[in-house]
Design a protein around this motif. Structure first.
Motif, PDB file in Angstrom:
ATOM      1  N   GLN A 182      61.108  56.424  28.570  1.00 42.15           N
ATOM      2  CA  GLN A 182      61.146  56.139  29.992  1.00 42.15           C
ATOM      3  C   GLN A 182      59.748  56.187  30.602  1.00 42.15           C
ATOM      4  O   GLN A 182      58.901  56.980  30.179  1.00 42.15           O
ATOM      5  N   GLU A 198      68.280  59.907  21.444  1.00 43.12           N
ATOM      6  CA  GLU A 198      69.707  60.011  21.731  1.00 43.12           C
ATOM      7  C   GLU A 198      70.530  59.848  20.453  1.00 43.12           C
ATOM      8  O   GLU A 198      70.257  58.962  19.648  1.00 43.12           O
ATOM      9  N   ILE A 238      70.943  67.197  26.855  1.00 44.89           N
ATOM     10  CA  ILE A 238      72.130  66.854  27.655  1.00 44.89           C
ATOM     11  C   ILE A 238      73.230  66.436  26.694  1.00 44.89           C
ATOM     12  O   ILE A 238      73.028  65.555  25.844  1.00 44.89           O
ATOM     13  N   VAL A 269      76.114  66.241  36.039  1.00 43.46           N
ATOM     14  CA  VAL A 269      75.749  65.079  35.219  1.00 43.46           C
ATOM     15  C   VAL A 269      76.740  63.966  35.559  1.00 43.46           C
ATOM     16  O   VAL A 269      77.646  63.623  34.805  1.00 43.46           O
ATOM     17  N   TYR A 275      69.047  61.864  37.203  1.00 44.30           N
ATOM     18  CA  TYR A 275      68.998  62.163  35.768  1.00 44.30           C
ATOM     19  C   TYR A 275      67.851  63.130  35.517  1.00 44.30           C
ATOM     20  O   TYR A 275      66.757  62.982  36.053  1.00 44.30           O
ATOM     21  N   GLU A 276      68.124  64.144  34.707  1.00 42.31           N
ATOM     22  CA  GLU A 276      67.151  65.186  34.402  1.00 42.31           C
ATOM     23  C   GLU A 276      65.832  64.583  33.929  1.00 42.31           C
ATOM     24  O   GLU A 276      65.789  63.771  33.010  1.00 42.31           O
ATOM     25  N   THR A 278      63.720  62.533  35.473  1.00 41.96           N
ATOM     26  CA  THR A 278      63.295  61.205  35.954  1.00 41.96           C
ATOM     27  C   THR A 278      62.662  61.269  37.345  1.00 41.96           C
ATOM     28  O   THR A 278      62.313  60.229  37.902  1.00 41.96           O
ATOM     29  N   GLN A 282      66.188  57.622  38.526  1.00 40.14           N
ATOM     30  CA  GLN A 282      67.419  57.098  37.925  1.00 40.14           C
ATOM     31  C   GLN A 282      68.549  58.080  38.175  1.00 40.14           C
ATOM     32  O   GLN A 282      68.400  59.284  37.946  1.00 40.14           O
ATOM     33  N   TYR A 284      72.446  59.430  37.287  1.00 36.21           N
ATOM     34  CA  TYR A 284      73.205  59.518  36.044  1.00 36.21           C
ATOM     35  C   TYR A 284      74.085  58.297  35.830  1.00 36.21           C
ATOM     36  O   TYR A 284      74.228  57.809  34.705  1.00 36.21           O
ATOM     37  N   ASP A 285      74.667  57.763  36.902  1.00 40.35           N
ATOM     38  CA  ASP A 285      75.572  56.625  36.694  1.00 40.35           C
ATOM     39  C   ASP A 285      74.840  55.285  36.583  1.00 40.35           C
ATOM     40  O   ASP A 285      75.471  54.240  36.492  1.00 40.35           O
ATOM     41  N   VAL A 287      72.543  55.030  34.031  1.00 39.99           N
ATOM     42  CA  VAL A 287      72.232  54.976  32.598  1.00 39.99           C
ATOM     43  C   VAL A 287      73.097  53.896  31.949  1.00 39.99           C
ATOM     44  O   VAL A 287      74.286  53.778  32.243  1.00 39.99           O
ATOM     45  N   THR A 420      63.381  52.219  31.384  1.00 37.86           N
ATOM     46  CA  THR A 420      64.124  53.118  30.500  1.00 37.86           C
ATOM     47  C   THR A 420      64.665  52.330  29.311  1.00 37.86           C
ATOM     48  O   THR A 420      64.619  51.100  29.286  1.00 37.86           O
TER      49      THR A 420
END
Length: 451
Positions: A182, A198, A238, A269, A275-276, A278, A282, A284-285, A287, A420
């Motif tokens: 990112q 991930e 996460i 979350v 989002y952690e 960022t 960004q 979370y929804d 992503v 991202t």
């Protein structure tokens, strides 16, 4: 049959009570799959003037790991034309509001348009399961599914929530490891890079051991991310388990913070919580263009229409482009993306009364051939275009799937943007991984942090 399908497509513009219980389609409608429609619901034929070709799926090729997106024939093509601020009015009916905003705001912004290709294909098992789902799978409200197995749940969508579920439940392999790097890009083009790895498993869209969704029960995704750089964020984990449904019946999430040295439940979350790591660029929804619950919105299908969207983006996703090549002041380096004309489903989400979200309205542009969300116009509570999300679609013939690499979020009020899902200087998706049964658990994550 073609006339019948044209009538059906036109009727969808009226939307059919988005958000209410939706029945499975008739056998007559399902019979179009594999005939006038592809097995997953796209129109097989091209458009009238030939600027969108007929569906010509590419055969499976390539290794399941170490394979950057590539197609030498496509990559050797020369552009057809370039859309700029000066000529954008000529193409306005095929441009998203986000692209219009970028073109009209920045003299340096452009869209280089290439010949269109429809190469995306899926494993036979996924296509066969999708045909079956057409007459068995159904949705209640926006978040509870029933009688769905392995394939795309709604190849002939009737409500606005259904194309979004097609995106969320699509085949992406059995399990994968990937880099999701990112960049927060400042007004002057400087950027801060965060490296994330991930691990993801897809129980629903599994060919080896599919987990059906019955009466809302059935986990469709297990996800674990870990930050490896910069040092101030390194060691953050996460963990997410996603099921259909809302609240406790839907997502379960955990967060491990190096400062606390323990993993804890993380109901935040979700939705429009940042989002952690960022710095708020960004939610979370956002992503994967969109994920999580749909319940805060009403959803309607506006219709199917031709748009210029990022497509066959091998160059921008490949290992010949460095991270520094992506970032430019105000917007992405527009010498790199490839745009093509494609048919997309336009889906609009409007905030329900009594709920809250930073975005009052979201307009999604969903590629008909892959059910991948390519673009999202995000409007604030003053009905102003607040953000624009752009996902650069790549076809992955090794996996027989499609995804977006990278994804970009433009923040119009700040002039900054966020990149991202980039992997250029690292490794592409590894789809050969096998995770132990207890890998996606809080206890397993806690053990990883003590090694």
């Amino acid at each position: 049959m073609k006339k019948q399908y044209a009538l059906l497509t036109g009727a969808l513009c009226l939307s059919l009570l988005a958000g209410q219980a939706a029945a499975k389609v008739s056998q007559q409608e399902a019979d179009a799959l594999g005939k006038d429609l592809t097995p997953i619901g796209a129109e097989k034929a091209g458009n009238k003037d030939g600027s969108i070709p007929a569906w010509e799926p590419e055969p499976q090729r390539g290794a399941l790991s170490g394979e950057f997106p590539n197609n030498p024939k496509v990559e050797a093509e020369k552009p057809l034309f370039t859309i700029t601020k000066a000529n954008m009015a000529q193409y306005a009916d095929k441009l998203s509001e986000g692209h219009k905003k970028l073109l009209s705001t920045y003299d340096t912004y452009k869209m280089i348009v290439y010949p269109s290709h429809r190469l995306v294909d899926w494993p036979k098992e996924i296509k066969d399961a999708t045909v079956k789902n057409a007459t068995t799978c159904e949705i209640q409200g926006t978040d509870v599914l029933n009688n769905c197995k392995m394939g795309f749940p709604f190849p002939v969508p009737k409500t606005g929530a259904e194309p979004i579920w097609n995106h969320k439940l699509k085949w992406r392999g059995e399990a994968v490891t990937r880099y999701n790097n990112q960049m927060i890009v400042q007004n002057n083009g400087d950027y801060q890079l965060t490296k994330i790895i991930e691990d993801v498993q897809f129980p629903y869209a599994s060919i080896k051991n599919p987990q059906p969704i019955i009466s809302g029960n059935g986990e469709y995704l297990e996800y674990l991310s870990r930050v490896v750089a910069p040092p101030r964020l390194a060691g953050t984990f996460i963990l997410v388990h996603d099921k259909t449904g809302t609240g406790a019946d839907g997502r379960a999430a955990w967060l491990y913070s190096p400062g606390l040295k323990r993993i804890r439940r993380a109901p935040t979350v979700c939705c429009d919580n940042p989002y952690e790591g960022t710095d708020g660029h960004q939610f979370y929804d956002q992503v994967d263009m969109f994920n999580g619950v749909l319940e805060r919105y009403t959803w309607k299908i506006v219709g199917k229409k031709e748009f210029y969207i990022p497509y066959d983006s091998n160059k921008i996703a490949g290992n010949k482009v460095k991270y520094k090549d992506l970032a430019r002041p105000k917007h992405l380096n527009q010498d790199l993306p490839r745009y093509e004309l494609h048919r997309v489903w336009v889906v609009e989400a409007n905030l329900r009364a009594g709920t809250s979200h930073t975005f009052k309205t979201r307009r999604f542009y969903v590629d008909e051939d892959s059910w991948t969300i390519a673009m999202v116009d995000d409007y604030d509570n003053r009905d102003q275009l607040y953000q624009f999300q752009e996902g650069h679609i790549i076809s992955a013939p090794n996996l027989q799937a499609a995804t977006t690499v990278p994804e970009v979020i433009y923040h119009f009020t700040a002039g900054r943007y966020f990149i991202t899902a980039a992997w250029n200087e690292d490794k592409p998706i590894d789809a050969t991984v096998n995770f132990k049964p207890d890998y996606f658990t809080a206890a397993s994550v806690q053990k990883m942090t003590t090694k």
